[in-house]
Motif scaffolding. Structure first.
Motif, mmCIF file in Angstrom:
data_model
loop_
_atom_site.group_PDB
_atom_site.id
_atom_site.type_symbol
_atom_site.label_atom_id
_atom_site.label_comp_id
_atom_site.label_asym_id
_atom_site.label_seq_id
_atom_site.Cartn_x
_atom_site.Cartn_y
_atom_site.Cartn_z
ATOM 1 N N LEU A 136 -10.655 -4.038 -3.109
ATOM 2 C CA LEU A 136 -9.241 -4.043 -3.485
ATOM 3 C C LEU A 136 -8.554 -5.087 -2.628
ATOM 4 N N PHE A 137 -7.734 -5.927 -3.253
ATOM 5 C CA PHE A 137 -6.969 -6.936 -2.528
ATOM 6 C C PHE A 137 -5.513 -6.506 -2.519
ATOM 7 N N ILE A 138 -4.901 -6.515 -1.345
ATOM 8 C CA ILE A 138 -3.530 -6.025 -1.158
ATOM 9 C C ILE A 138 -2.736 -7.132 -0.481
ATOM 10 N N GLN A 139 -1.567 -7.487 -1.048
ATOM 11 C CA GLN A 139 -0.777 -8.560 -0.447
ATOM 12 C C GLN A 139 0.719 -8.287 -0.601
ATOM 13 N N GLY A 140 1.521 -9.087 0.076
ATOM 14 C CA GLY A 140 2.976 -9.007 -0.030
ATOM 15 C C GLY A 140 3.527 -7.692 0.466
ATOM 16 N N ASP A 141 4.502 -7.146 -0.273
ATOM 17 C CA ASP A 141 5.114 -5.873 0.103
ATOM 18 C C ASP A 141 4.087 -4.744 0.123
ATOM 19 N N ASP A 142 3.103 -4.835 -0.782
ATOM 20 C CA ASP A 142 2.046 -3.820 -0.790
ATOM 21 C C ASP A 142 1.255 -3.829 0.513
ATOM 22 N N ALA A 143 1.050 -5.012 1.088
ATOM 23 C CA ALA A 143 0.331 -5.119 2.366
ATOM 24 C C ALA A 143 1.146 -4.480 3.489
ATOM 25 N N LEU A 144 2.463 -4.669 3.454
ATOM 26 C CA LEU A 144 3.321 -4.034 4.463
ATOM 27 C C LEU A 144 3.276 -2.519 4.335
ATOM 28 N N ASP A 145 3.354 -2.019 3.097
ATOM 29 C CA ASP A 145 3.256 -0.576 2.863
ATOM 30 C C ASP A 145 1.893 -0.044 3.302
ATOM 31 N N PHE A 146 0.839 -0.799 2.991
ATOM 32 C CA PHE A 146 -0.517 -0.412 3.375
ATOM 33 C C PHE A 146 -0.634 -0.292 4.886
ATOM 34 N N GLU A 147 -0.085 -1.277 5.612
ATOM 35 C CA GLU A 147 -0.169 -1.249 7.071
ATOM 36 C C GLU A 147 0.583 -0.052 7.646
ATOM 37 N N ARG A 148 1.748 0.255 7.092
ATOM 38 C CA ARG A 148 2.498 1.435 7.548
ATOM 39 C C ARG A 148 1.708 2.714 7.294
ATOM 40 N N GLU A 149 1.108 2.805 6.105
ATOM 41 C CA GLU A 149 0.321 3.995 5.773
ATOM 42 C C GLU A 149 -0.904 4.115 6.674
ATOM 43 N N LEU A 150 -1.537 2.998 6.960
ATOM 44 C CA LEU A 150 -2.678 2.988 7.869
ATOM 45 C C LEU A 150 -2.276 3.532 9.235
ATOM 46 N N ARG A 151 -1.131 3.119 9.748
ATOM 47 C CA ARG A 151 -0.644 3.601 11.056
ATOM 48 C C ARG A 151 -0.352 5.098 11.022
ATOM 49 N N LEU A 152 0.178 5.603 9.893
ATOM 50 C CA LEU A 152 0.440 7.037 9.773
ATOM 51 C C LEU A 152 -0.852 7.833 9.848
#
Length: 76
Positions: A34-50
């Motif tokens: 799965l490739f994740i970029q842009g705003d989705d990448a920011l959301d992904f990083e926040r979710e990863l930290r949670l």
């Protein structure tokens, strides 16, 4: 754009591109990604930290994220 492996587990590789501006989540078992970029990448990083704060193993955490993003359960 610089790419590096940020997390490796028995089932997944997580690659970060351009200092977190994009990610590739690679399922080592069925060799899909799965490739994740842009705003989705920011959301992904926040979710990863949670998930990290909740003290999940990286394998469980990436499996849950994989299911959420792909709509399919990973082959493990």
């Amino acid at each position: 754009m610089q790419t590096f492996t940020s997390i490796t587990t028995d089932n997944f590789h997580l690659y970060s591109h351009g200092n977190g501006t994009a990610y590739t989540l690679f399922n080592r078992n069925d060799r899909s990604d799965l490739f994740i970029q842009g705003d989705d990448a920011l959301d992904f990083e926040r979710e990863l930290r949670l998930f990290e704060d909740a003290d999940y193993s990286y394998d469980v955490m990436l499996s849950l994220i994989w299911t959420q993003l792909s709509g399919a359960f990973p082959t493990i």
